[in-house]
Scaffold this motif. Structure first.
Motif, mmCIF file in Angstrom:
data_model
loop_
_atom_site.group_PDB
_atom_site.id
_atom_site.type_symbol
_atom_site.label_atom_id
_atom_site.label_comp_id
_atom_site.label_asym_id
_atom_site.label_seq_id
_atom_site.Cartn_x
_atom_site.Cartn_y
_atom_site.Cartn_z
ATOM 1 N N TYR A 385 0.831 -1.206 0.000
ATOM 2 C CA TYR A 385 0.000 0.000 0.000
ATOM 3 C C TYR A 385 0.870 1.262 0.000
ATOM 4 O O TYR A 385 0.650 2.187 -0.788
ATOM 5 C CB TYR A 385 -0.919 -0.013 1.220
ATOM 6 N N VAL A 386 1.877 1.288 0.874
ATOM 7 C CA VAL A 386 2.758 2.455 0.952
ATOM 8 C C VAL A 386 3.539 2.625 -0.350
ATOM 9 O O VAL A 386 3.713 3.751 -0.845
ATOM 10 C CB VAL A 386 3.711 2.317 2.151
ATOM 11 N N ALA A 387 4.017 1.513 -0.920
ATOM 12 C CA ALA A 387 4.777 1.591 -2.168
ATOM 13 C C ALA A 387 3.919 2.146 -3.304
ATOM 14 O O ALA A 387 4.391 2.948 -4.122
ATOM 15 C CB ALA A 387 5.317 0.217 -2.537
ATOM 16 N N THR A 388 2.643 1.745 -3.352
ATOM 17 C CA THR A 388 1.750 2.257 -4.404
ATOM 18 C C THR A 388 1.492 3.746 -4.248
ATOM 19 O O THR A 388 1.530 4.511 -5.230
ATOM 20 C CB THR A 388 0.422 1.485 -4.375
ATOM 21 N N VAL A 389 1.243 4.173 -3.011
ATOM 22 C CA VAL A 389 0.992 5.596 -2.775
ATOM 23 C C VAL A 389 2.226 6.426 -3.115
ATOM 24 O O VAL A 389 2.137 7.476 -3.765
ATOM 25 C CB VAL A 389 0.554 5.815 -1.311
ATOM 26 N N ARG A 455 -0.360 -14.066 -2.895
ATOM 27 C CA ARG A 455 -0.307 -13.583 -4.283
ATOM 28 C C ARG A 455 -1.572 -12.808 -4.655
ATOM 29 O O ARG A 455 -1.504 -11.699 -5.193
ATOM 30 C CB ARG A 455 -0.122 -14.770 -5.220
ATOM 31 N N LEU A 456 -2.725 -13.412 -4.390
ATOM 32 C CA LEU A 456 -3.969 -12.779 -4.801
ATOM 33 C C LEU A 456 -4.299 -11.562 -3.944
ATOM 34 O O LEU A 456 -4.793 -10.544 -4.449
ATOM 35 C CB LEU A 456 -5.106 -13.798 -4.744
ATOM 36 N N ALA A 457 -4.025 -11.646 -2.644
ATOM 37 C CA ALA A 457 -4.311 -10.507 -1.778
ATOM 38 C C ALA A 457 -3.400 -9.324 -2.097
ATOM 39 O O ALA A 457 -3.789 -8.166 -1.871
ATOM 40 C CB ALA A 457 -4.162 -10.914 -0.314
ATOM 41 N N SER A 458 -2.207 -9.575 -2.603
ATOM 42 C CA SER A 458 -1.319 -8.472 -2.994
ATOM 43 C C SER A 458 -1.953 -7.639 -4.105
ATOM 44 O O SER A 458 -1.883 -6.400 -4.084
ATOM 45 C CB SER A 458 0.035 -9.026 -3.447
ATOM 46 N N LEU A 459 -2.578 -8.310 -5.057
ATOM 47 C CA LEU A 459 -3.271 -7.572 -6.114
ATOM 48 C C LEU A 459 -4.464 -6.797 -5.559
ATOM 49 O O LEU A 459 -4.759 -5.687 -6.015
ATOM 50 C CB LEU A 459 -3.739 -8.544 -7.198
ATOM 51 N N VAL A 460 -5.148 -7.395 -4.578
ATOM 52 C CA VAL A 460 -6.276 -6.693 -3.963
ATOM 53 C C VAL A 460 -5.801 -5.412 -3.285
ATOM 54 O O VAL A 460 -6.425 -4.349 -3.420
ATOM 55 C CB VAL A 460 -6.997 -7.618 -2.967
ATOM 56 N N ILE A 461 -4.694 -5.485 -2.558
ATOM 57 C CA ILE A 461 -4.169 -4.297 -1.873
ATOM 58 C C ILE A 461 -3.730 -3.247 -2.882
ATOM 59 O O ILE A 461 -3.965 -2.040 -2.704
ATOM 60 C CB ILE A 461 -3.002 -4.692 -0.951
ATOM 61 N N LEU A 462 -3.111 -3.676 -3.968
ATOM 62 C CA LEU A 462 -2.699 -2.726 -5.011
ATOM 63 C C LEU A 462 -3.906 -2.013 -5.607
ATOM 64 O O LEU A 462 -3.907 -0.780 -5.764
ATOM 65 C CB LEU A 462 -1.926 -3.473 -6.092
ATOM 66 N N LEU A 463 -4.944 -2.776 -5.929
ATOM 67 C CA LEU A 463 -6.146 -2.167 -6.500
ATOM 68 C C LEU A 463 -6.847 -1.258 -5.491
ATOM 69 O O LEU A 463 -7.383 -0.204 -5.857
ATOM 70 C CB LEU A 463 -7.104 -3.264 -6.977
ATOM 71 N N TYR A 464 -6.843 -1.662 -4.229
ATOM 72 C CA TYR A 464 -7.478 -0.827 -3.202
ATOM 73 C C TYR A 464 -6.741 0.499 -3.048
ATOM 74 O O TYR A 464 -7.374 1.565 -2.925
ATOM 75 C CB TYR A 464 -7.508 -1.575 -1.873
ATOM 76 N N SER A 465 -5.422 0.465 -3.053
ATOM 77 C CA SER A 465 -4.653 1.706 -2.927
ATOM 78 C C SER A 465 -4.895 2.627 -4.124
ATOM 79 O O SER A 465 -4.999 3.855 -3.966
ATOM 80 C CB SER A 465 -3.169 1.385 -2.779
ATOM 81 N N LEU A 466 -5.004 2.054 -5.317
ATOM 82 C CA LEU A 466 -5.322 2.873 -6.483
ATOM 83 C C LEU A 466 -6.751 3.422 -6.402
ATOM 84 O O LEU A 466 -7.010 4.561 -6.793
ATOM 85 C CB LEU A 466 -5.140 2.047 -7.761
ATOM 86 N N LEU A 618 -11.588 -13.015 -8.753
ATOM 87 C CA LEU A 618 -10.994 -11.787 -8.221
ATOM 88 C C LEU A 618 -10.913 -10.702 -9.285
ATOM 89 O O LEU A 618 -11.146 -9.516 -8.999
ATOM 90 C CB LEU A 618 -9.598 -12.092 -7.669
ATOM 91 N N SER A 619 -10.617 -11.078 -10.513
ATOM 92 C CA SER A 619 -10.504 -10.080 -11.584
ATOM 93 C C SER A 619 -11.852 -9.482 -11.951
ATOM 94 O O SER A 619 -11.912 -8.376 -12.506
ATOM 95 C CB SER A 619 -9.861 -10.717 -12.822
ATOM 96 N N TRP A 620 -12.949 -10.189 -11.678
ATOM 97 C CA TRP A 620 -14.266 -9.640 -11.970
ATOM 98 C C TRP A 620 -14.598 -8.427 -11.098
ATOM 99 O O TRP A 620 -15.334 -7.533 -11.534
ATOM 100 C CB TRP A 620 -15.340 -10.704 -11.749
ATOM 101 N N VAL A 621 -14.084 -8.416 -9.872
ATOM 102 C CA VAL A 621 -14.497 -7.386 -8.913
ATOM 103 C C VAL A 621 -14.173 -5.982 -9.416
ATOM 104 O O VAL A 621 -15.070 -5.124 -9.498
ATOM 105 C CB VAL A 621 -13.875 -7.661 -7.535
ATOM 106 N N PRO A 622 -12.916 -5.655 -9.765
ATOM 107 C CA PRO A 622 -12.646 -4.280 -10.231
ATOM 108 C C PRO A 622 -13.322 -3.956 -11.562
ATOM 109 O O PRO A 622 -13.732 -2.814 -11.785
ATOM 110 C CB PRO A 622 -11.118 -4.234 -10.345
#
Length: 747
Positions: A385-389, A455-466, A618-622
């Motif tokens: 999250y911090v890295a994305t921000v 692996r999958l939760a990392s993508l969730v955190i990245l999408l949430y930060s965006l 997971l990809s359907w959600v965003p």
């Protein structure tokens, strides 16, 4: 010696595993020794009720053609009594060569069929011949298509050297290549190519929606003005910024226009949305069909409730292996599996003998270690999250933009953190699983589940930060988001999401190259040419199938998420997986050896496809959230100026004739959806009940198979005892006689 040996022993010699005796070895004079249940009665204590399986299982007696219980129907003299078996298979639709009969029985069935063919009319004869010809044509076509499969020779070579477990990884990789290529054909044929043709031919097009609103929402100029240095072009190529945003690679370049000619019309926004939904549906169906096939295989091969040790000893050998080194390795793997099973059995006995205090101590340790795992996962997610921000904030800094390496580091900072977490944390997971005192099988499964979640939760955190930056943390009343409905820092936020997925895909491929050429190959050279103990202890790199497959699933999930925002990402993913196939094949044959802890191909294939389905969900959600909730960008893309992306469907339905419009509105109304939902619920309830009944039947059959072995031991013991008793009676009546050789081998 048939006339000298008692008839009851010949009956027992025809014993099968079904609890009945085969009467094919009896003459009509000897049939009196057999009861209706099929067991010998005179002078023997071997009744059906004495079998170990009888108290637990009651099978229906065999019935003859007249519906009477007992032995098969008796035939006339000179006719073998075993003919009742092929009679039941004469009506089978399968070819004769596929029937489970011997050659003489197949000949008899063929003769009877030919006799019936004489009585058939010419039309029926022609119809049957055409059906057989069509069947043969289908078989030949299917056999010919096997030679057209991609990488068929490579897969056979890998399977011959390393077994089906390692080959399953490359088969899974081929499946992903084909699915990505099919997705690219859909996207290219209905989105990319029409846009290119319309722009190239300069066909008159009309804008369905006029972009309006504040002028600040329309300010989107990705190209830099003035003198541009060469490294900036390289930066744009690797990060997807600058001139790359004005290509067909990203969402923002596509127009919100429709072509209306005399006999042809094409709505680009509608095609964009429908194609997106269709390739998701195609991916779902393709993956589900493959998962069902692998699930059937796993049910057959992975059930350890029936003779687990005998299954490993007698049926677990991989006959595809041809290399001597691979044969030795497979033998070691089987020994390892047997040792693991024995250790698990010992562990289960120890757990059963534990006191309540000892169990409480084990559960306490596991709870503490679970907290440690959660802390590690939380730290990794916070770092992402911090890295994305930071990446989004520093990318606009002029100092960072003027430095090539610093700018590249900032652009790829989220990808670096995700890759580092996915590489380091599994090592800690493996260590913690040992301390938790689980069995070896559960250690592998638990570590794998944690890696999948990471692996999958990392993508969730990245999408949430965006999402928090694009939507101002969901606060539409925020001054920054009040004007446009999204943050003004991202005038084309769909392209920004596409850039992040593009960078994740590029960095994932670069990671594979680095690991192969800068880690696996040097390690191979050190182990091969350095004789020191430390190098030999380090050993050759093992080809870990689970971790490699999880890398593929991670890359495919990134592709699914990014395809809507980066339409050409399936093409890039196809090329990436195509190159990875040959790189992994090279490193497998030259640098690696199979792992000591192996997974059976059937179970691993099903598990990995299940994880792939989870990544698809997971990809359907965003995507669905963007379609139904978020306001599309007003300055770019095919949906510019609309309040929601889904509004394209009502706008396309409105010009239709009244009957078609009312029909489509009815399909989308509650009056249609509620009955469909009720019918689906009833159908699901029926299928669940049917599955439960089948499951109960499977349990009974498993119990029957287990009892079958006990019946065999019981009957063999009875045969031996009765043989000894008969020999003693024979000696007492006729003097010297020797049945020792028959007693030793009564069959």
């Amino acid at each position: 010696p048939r006339q000298q040996f008692p008839a009851w022993l010949w009956c027992a010699a025809g014993l099968k595993g079904t609890g009945r005796l085969i009467p094919s070895m009896l003459t009509e004079e000897e049939e009196g020794y057999v009861t209706d249940a099929g067991f010998p009665l005179p002078g023997t204590p071997m009744f059906t009720q004495e079998l170990p399986s009888q108290p637990a299982i009651h099978m229906e007696p065999l019935r003859n053609h007249h519906g009477e219980a007992g032995s098969p129907p008796k035939k006339k003299a000179g006719v073998q009594q075993q003919e009742w078996i092929p009679e039941r298979l004469e009506g089978d639709s399968r070819p004769i060569k596929e029937l489970p009969l011997n050659l003489s029985e197949k000949r008899r069935i063929r003769e009877r069929q030919q006799l019936r063919m004489i009585k058939l009319s010419g039309w029926n004869v022609w119809k049957n011949s055409q059906q057989r010809a069509a069947w043969h044509l289908w078989e030949q076509t299917a056999e010919a298509l096997k030679y057209t499969k991609m990488w068929r020779g490579s897969l056979h070579s890998i399977e011959g050297h390393f077994g089906s477990g390692v080959q399953s990884y490359f088969s899974f990789l081929r499946f992903l290549v084909l699915m990505n290529f099919a997705t690219f054909l859909l996207v290219g044929g209905f989105i990319v190519v029409p846009n290119m043709v319309f722009d190239e031919l300069q066909i008159n097009s009309t804008s369905k929606v006029t972009a309006g609103g504040n002028q600040s929402c329309l300010d989107y100029k990705p190209m830099q003005h003035g003198l541009v240095q060469f490294y900036e072009y390289v930066m744009d190529l690797l990060s997807g910024t600058g001139y790359m945003e004005l290509t067909y690679l990203f969402y923002g370049f596509y127009k919100n226009t429709a072509v209306d000619l005399k006999d042809f019309s094409y709505n680009i926004p509608l095609a964009y949305l429908i194609t997106t939904l269709f390739y998701f549906l195609l991916s779902l169906l393709w993956t589900v069909v493959r998962s069902v096939n692998r699930f059937k295989q796993s049910l057959v091969s992975e059930d350890s409730s029936l003779s687990n040790y005998s299954h490993k000893v007698f049926t677990s050998w991989d006959f595809c292996i041809s290399e001597k080194q691979s044969v030795c390795l497979k033998q070691n793997n089987l020994c390892y599996e047997l040792k693991m099973d024995l250790e698990e059995e010992v562990l289960q006995r120890r757990q059963a003998a534990q006191t309540r205090l000892q169990r409480a101590g084990v559960y306490t340790v596991r709870a503490l270690l679970h907290l440690v795992v959660l802390a590690l996962l939380g730290a990794a997610f916070y770092g992402i999250y911090v890295a994305t921000v930071l990446s989004q904030a520093l990318s606009q800094n002029p100092v960072v933009s003027s430095n090539f390496f610093l700018g590249l580091l900032v652009q790829y900072l989220p990808s670096i953190v995700i890759t580092a977490a996915s590489t380091i944390l599994p090592v800690f997971f493996s260590i913690l699983s040992v301390l938790e005192k689980y069995s070896l099988t559960w250690q592998i499964k638990l570590t794998l589940i944690r890696c999948v979640f990471l692996r999958l939760a990392s993508l969730v955190i990245l999408l949430y930060s965006l999402w928090t930056q694009i939507t101002c943390n969901g606060q539409k009343d925020d001054p920054e988001c009040r004007t446009c409905g999204y943050s003004q820092k991202y005038p084309c936020w769909e392209t920004r999401l596409g850039q992040e997925m593009y960078k994740l895909a590029i960095f994932d491929f670069l990671t594979v190259l680095v690991m192969i050429f800068l880690f696996d190959f040097p390690r191979k050279m050190v182990v091969q040419f350095c004789s020191c103990k430390l190098a030999q202890l380090w050993g050759q790199q093992e080809f870990q199938v689970p971790s490699n497959v999880l890398d593929l699933i991670y890359g495919q999930t990134v592709c699914w998420i990014g395809t809507f925002y980066c339409p050409l990402l399936p093409l890039l993913n196809t090329v990436k997986f195509f190159i990875i196939f040959y790189l992994k094949k090279m490193t497998l044959l030259k640098n690696c050896c199979p792992a000591k802890r192996t997974f059976r191909a059937s179970s691993s294939n099903f598990f990995f496809l299940l994880v792939l389905l989870l990544g698809l969900a997971l990809s359907w959600v965003p995507i669905l959230y963007s379609i139904f909730t978020l306001t599309p960008s007003k300055a770019c893309g095919p949906f510019r100026g609309q309040s929601r992306i889904w509004d394209t469907i009502p706008n396309a339905v409105e010009p239709l004739p009244q009957v078609a419009r009312e029909f489509l509105y009815f399909i989308g109304s509650q009056a249609f959806m509620v009955p469909i939902f009720v019918v689906l619920c009833i159908l699901i309830s029926y299928l669940v009940a049917l599955a439960n009944s089948y499951g109960q039947l499977v349990k009974e059959l498993k119990t029957y198979v287990q009892m079958e072995g006990r019946d065999k031991h019981f009957l063999v013991k009875q045969i031996r005892e009765l043989s000894e008793a008969h020999e003693k009676r024979h000696r007492a009546e006729h003097g010297e006689g020797n049945f020792t050789h028959l007693i030793a081998n009564p069959f």
